[in-house]
Design a protein around this motif. Structure first.
Motif, PDB file in Angstrom:
ATOM      1  N   GLY A  62      -2.915   5.654  49.487  1.00  0.00           N
ATOM      2  CA  GLY A  62      -1.565   5.653  48.658  1.00  0.00           C
ATOM      3  C   GLY A  62      -0.824   7.011  49.171  1.00  0.00           C
ATOM      4  O   GLY A  62      -1.620   7.942  49.468  1.00  0.00           O
ATOM      5  N   LYS A  63       0.724   6.905  48.887  1.00  0.00           N
ATOM      6  CA  LYS A  63       1.451   8.304  48.924  1.00  0.00           C
ATOM      7  C   LYS A  63       1.490   8.646  47.655  1.00  0.00           C
ATOM      8  O   LYS A  63       2.293   7.858  46.634  1.00  0.00           O
ATOM      9  CB  LYS A  63       2.778   7.895  49.816  1.00  0.00           C
ATOM     10  N   GLY A  64       1.482   9.785  47.144  1.00  0.00           N
ATOM     11  CA  GLY A  64       1.570  10.236  45.744  1.00  0.00           C
ATOM     12  C   GLY A  64       0.550   9.730  44.970  1.00  0.00           C
ATOM     13  O   GLY A  64      -0.576   9.126  45.150  1.00  0.00           O
ATOM     14  N   PRO A  65       0.545  10.176  43.790  1.00  0.00           N
ATOM     15  CA  PRO A  65      -0.461   9.980  42.771  1.00  0.00           C
ATOM     16  C   PRO A  65      -0.727   8.596  42.244  1.00  0.00           C
ATOM     17  O   PRO A  65       0.261   7.859  42.293  1.00  0.00           O
ATOM     18  CB  PRO A  65      -0.222  10.855  41.746  1.00  0.00           C
ATOM     19  N   ARG A  66      -1.927   8.156  42.331  1.00  0.00           N
ATOM     20  CA  ARG A  66      -1.982   6.612  41.739  1.00  0.00           C
ATOM     21  C   ARG A  66      -3.139   6.794  40.826  1.00  0.00           C
ATOM     22  O   ARG A  66      -4.350   6.920  41.062  1.00  0.00           O
ATOM     23  CB  ARG A  66      -2.352   5.642  43.034  1.00  0.00           C
ATOM     24  N   VAL A  67      -2.856   6.408  39.581  1.00  0.00           N
ATOM     25  CA  VAL A  67      -3.876   6.369  38.331  1.00  0.00           C
ATOM     26  C   VAL A  67      -4.030   4.841  38.022  1.00  0.00           C
ATOM     27  O   VAL A  67      -3.125   4.239  37.508  1.00  0.00           O
ATOM     28  CB  VAL A  67      -3.257   7.140  37.157  1.00  0.00           C
ATOM     29  N   LEU A  68      -5.468   4.927  37.997  1.00  0.00           N
ATOM     30  CA  LEU A  68      -5.795   3.308  37.775  1.00  0.00           C
ATOM     31  C   LEU A  68      -5.793   3.236  36.317  1.00  0.00           C
ATOM     32  O   LEU A  68      -6.461   4.041  35.463  1.00  0.00           O
ATOM     33  CB  LEU A  68      -7.384   3.106  38.396  1.00  0.00           C
ATOM     34  N   VAL A  69      -5.705   1.894  35.873  1.00  0.00           N
ATOM     35  CA  VAL A  69      -5.573   1.540  34.436  1.00  0.00           C
ATOM     36  C   VAL A  69      -6.274  -0.001  34.404  1.00  0.00           C
ATOM     37  O   VAL A  69      -6.278  -0.421  35.211  1.00  0.00           O
ATOM     38  CB  VAL A  69      -4.299   1.741  33.741  1.00  0.00           C
ATOM     39  N   GLN A  70      -6.633   0.018  32.894  1.00  0.00           N
ATOM     40  CA  GLN A  70      -7.216  -1.297  32.445  1.00  0.00           C
ATOM     41  C   GLN A  70      -8.138  -1.824  33.450  1.00  0.00           C
ATOM     42  O   GLN A  70      -9.259  -1.174  33.614  1.00  0.00           O
ATOM     43  CB  GLN A  70      -6.079  -2.239  32.245  1.00  0.00           C
ATOM     44  N   GLN A  71      -8.147  -2.954  33.901  1.00  0.00           N
ATOM     45  CA  GLN A  71      -9.001  -3.713  34.682  1.00  0.00           C
ATOM     46  C   GLN A  71      -9.578  -3.239  35.710  1.00  0.00           C
ATOM     47  O   GLN A  71     -10.641  -2.879  36.198  1.00  0.00           O
ATOM     48  CB  GLN A  71      -8.757  -5.132  34.923  1.00  0.00           C
ATOM     49  N   SER A  72      -8.446  -2.307  36.540  1.00  0.00           N
ATOM     50  CA  SER A  72      -8.858  -1.629  37.790  1.00  0.00           C
ATOM     51  C   SER A  72      -9.651  -0.271  37.295  1.00  0.00           C
ATOM     52  O   SER A  72     -10.906  -0.026  38.340  1.00  0.00           O
ATOM     53  CB  SER A  72      -7.455  -1.176  38.648  1.00  0.00           C
ATOM     54  N   ALA A  73      -9.255   0.210  36.424  1.00  0.00           N
ATOM     55  CA  ALA A  73     -10.045   1.390  36.013  1.00  0.00           C
ATOM     56  C   ALA A  73     -11.592   1.019  35.602  1.00  0.00           C
ATOM     57  O   ALA A  73     -12.426   1.645  35.817  1.00  0.00           O
ATOM     58  CB  ALA A  73      -9.202   2.191  34.920  1.00  0.00           C
ATOM     59  N   ALA A  74     -11.528   0.050  34.772  1.00  0.00           N
ATOM     60  CA  ALA A  74     -12.835  -0.623  34.343  1.00  0.00           C
ATOM     61  C   ALA A  74     -13.954  -0.811  35.454  1.00  0.00           C
ATOM     62  O   ALA A  74     -14.828  -0.543  35.249  1.00  0.00           O
ATOM     63  CB  ALA A  74     -12.592  -1.777  33.581  1.00  0.00           C
ATOM     64  N   THR A 124      -7.964   6.297  33.903  1.00  0.00           N
ATOM     65  CA  THR A 124      -7.827   6.450  32.551  1.00  0.00           C
ATOM     66  C   THR A 124      -9.360   6.660  32.191  1.00  0.00           C
ATOM     67  O   THR A 124     -10.184   6.278  32.848  1.00  0.00           O
ATOM     68  CB  THR A 124      -7.266   5.315  31.661  1.00  0.00           C
ATOM     69  N   THR A 125      -9.628   7.449  30.988  1.00  0.00           N
ATOM     70  CA  THR A 125     -10.955   7.666  30.548  1.00  0.00           C
ATOM     71  C   THR A 125     -11.580   6.279  30.391  1.00  0.00           C
ATOM     72  O   THR A 125     -10.796   5.428  29.899  1.00  0.00           O
ATOM     73  CB  THR A 125     -11.043   8.502  29.214  1.00  0.00           C
ATOM     74  N   ARG A 126     -12.856   6.187  30.045  1.00  0.00           N
ATOM     75  CA  ARG A 126     -13.776   5.053  29.647  1.00  0.00           C
ATOM     76  C   ARG A 126     -13.102   4.582  28.056  1.00  0.00           C
ATOM     77  O   ARG A 126     -12.954   3.368  27.944  1.00  0.00           O
ATOM     78  CB  ARG A 126     -14.969   5.382  29.617  1.00  0.00           C
ATOM     79  N   ALA A 127     -12.888   5.549  27.303  1.00  0.00           N
ATOM     80  CA  ALA A 127     -12.123   5.146  26.072  1.00  0.00           C
ATOM     81  C   ALA A 127     -10.909   4.545  26.124  1.00  0.00           C
ATOM     82  O   ALA A 127     -10.537   3.385  25.464  1.00  0.00           O
ATOM     83  CB  ALA A 127     -12.148   6.139  24.958  1.00  0.00           C
ATOM     84  N   GLN A 128     -10.029   5.042  27.030  1.00  0.00           N
ATOM     85  CA  GLN A 128      -8.673   4.373  26.951  1.00  0.00           C
ATOM     86  C   GLN A 128      -8.563   3.156  27.678  1.00  0.00           C
ATOM     87  O   GLN A 128      -8.150   2.251  27.230  1.00  0.00           O
ATOM     88  CB  GLN A 128      -7.719   5.559  27.776  1.00  0.00           C
ATOM     89  N   THR A 129      -9.650   3.026  28.876  1.00  0.00           N
ATOM     90  CA  THR A 129      -9.682   1.872  29.576  1.00  0.00           C
ATOM     91  C   THR A 129      -9.941   0.647  28.728  1.00  0.00           C
ATOM     92  O   THR A 129      -9.278  -0.435  28.768  1.00  0.00           O
ATOM     93  CB  THR A 129     -10.763   1.799  30.625  1.00  0.00           C
TER      94      THR A 129
END
Length: 317
Positions: A62-74, A124-129
């Motif tokens: 990816g170009k630029g920052p990509r922050v994984l969330v929810q199922q992808s972070a999990a 995201t952190t484990r807790a936020q995820t």
């Protein structure tokens, strides 16, 4: 150790053969445009590890920052995800809000804790995820993730998260409806559940109004010999419930599909364990992933099996 990713942009080739030609020949698997992995390494990976590698490939290209969330972070954290999804979920910004491109989806989420890193990915952190999963996913899909983080994860070196900390993070959700959904999952979560299948089963049974079972009940012979431990037990009805996704011996997977098929020796030992527990005078109801999601009206399904066994049910739930 993760398989090595090969990038066409880096000029990777084998004796002048482009990666795309090696992929056409079956030597490589294409994860996304310009990113490949050796077929032999890909084929040995369980399903959830393949998903994790696919997400890693998306982040690294990816170009630029990509922050994984929810199922992808999990999936990066090793937190169980119930249900297949082709989307890779990323935290949106003003420029990317609501945007989709191929399998990438940028979704708006309030950061409840600071973004962290795992395996080279921002997420995201484990807790936020797990709080986001509880707030935005169906109850039965969120429970396995919440149960998981309440337990130590010795494979990855994680300490358990406390419910107090999870309640505190949930307080930062953007609206009260999302907060109520998250708190309901935290309240229900139980660290004693030993697999995602057990957690999912418990959430489904709760949704159908069945009385709450005791978890991880030990059984002993008349002489005091330990016979085994069961997933679920309804004491008044003397009924044992067992999820068949992973037997009590050789259990290793923490996400669906991550384990290997049990050996004949393991199955034989499991049958002896069940027979010994049955001999104490209890009834048994067993089910699989398919049974959990079957129609509650199916006479051969989980719901009707528990009803026939005498497990009480409140139909008004």
């Amino acid at each position: 150790m993760d398989p090595e990713l090969m990038f066409a942009a880096d000029g990777a080739s084998d004796r002048g053969r482009p990666l795309a030609k090696r992929c056409a020949a079956g030597e490589l698997v294409r994860l996304r445009r310009g990113v490949y992995v050796a077929s032999a390494e890909w084929n040995r990976l369980p399903r959830w590890e393949r998903e994790r590698l696919r997400i890693t490939a998306a982040v690294e290209t990816g170009k630029g920052p990509r922050v994984l969330v929810q199922q992808s972070a999990a999936l990066i954290w090793g937190i169980p995800v119930i249900g297949a999804s082709t989307e890779i979920l990323l935290l949106s910004s003003q420029a990317t809000r609501g945007r989709r491109r191929g399998d990438l989806r940028w979704t708006e989420r309030k950061l409840l804790e600071s973004v962290t890193q795992r395996d080279g990915a921002d997420l995201t952190t484990r807790a936020q995820t797990v709080i986001d999963m509880a707030a935005y996913l169906p109850f039965r899909q969120a429970v396995p993730a919440m149960d998981h983080v309440l337990r130590p994860d010795p494979v990855r070196g994680f300490e358990p998260l406390s419910k107090d900390h999870l309640y505190m993070v949930a307080e930062r959700l953007p609206d009260r409806a999302k907060h109520r959904r998250a708190v309901r999952v935290i309240d229900f979560a139980d660290a004693r559940a030993e697999s995602p299948g057990e957690s999912f089963s418990r959430a489904v049974l709760h949704g159908y109004g069945f009385a709450a079972p005791e978890l991880q009940q030990d059984f002993h012979s008349a002489g005091g010999r330990f016979l085994g431990r069961t997933d679920f037990y309804w004491r008044e009805q003397r009924v044992v419930g067992e999820f068949d996704g992973a037997v009590k011996y050789g259990r290793g997977a923490t996400v669906p599909g991550a384990g290997t098929a049990p050996s004949w020796e393991t199955l034989t030992r499991e049958k002896r364990r069940e027979d010994a527990i049955r001999a104490t005078g209890v009834g048994f109801v067993r089910w699989s992933w398919t049974d959990i999601t079957d129609s509650p009206r199916n006479p051969d399904g989980l719901v009707q099996g528990l009803v026939r066994a005498g497990v009480p049910r409140n139909r008004r739930r």
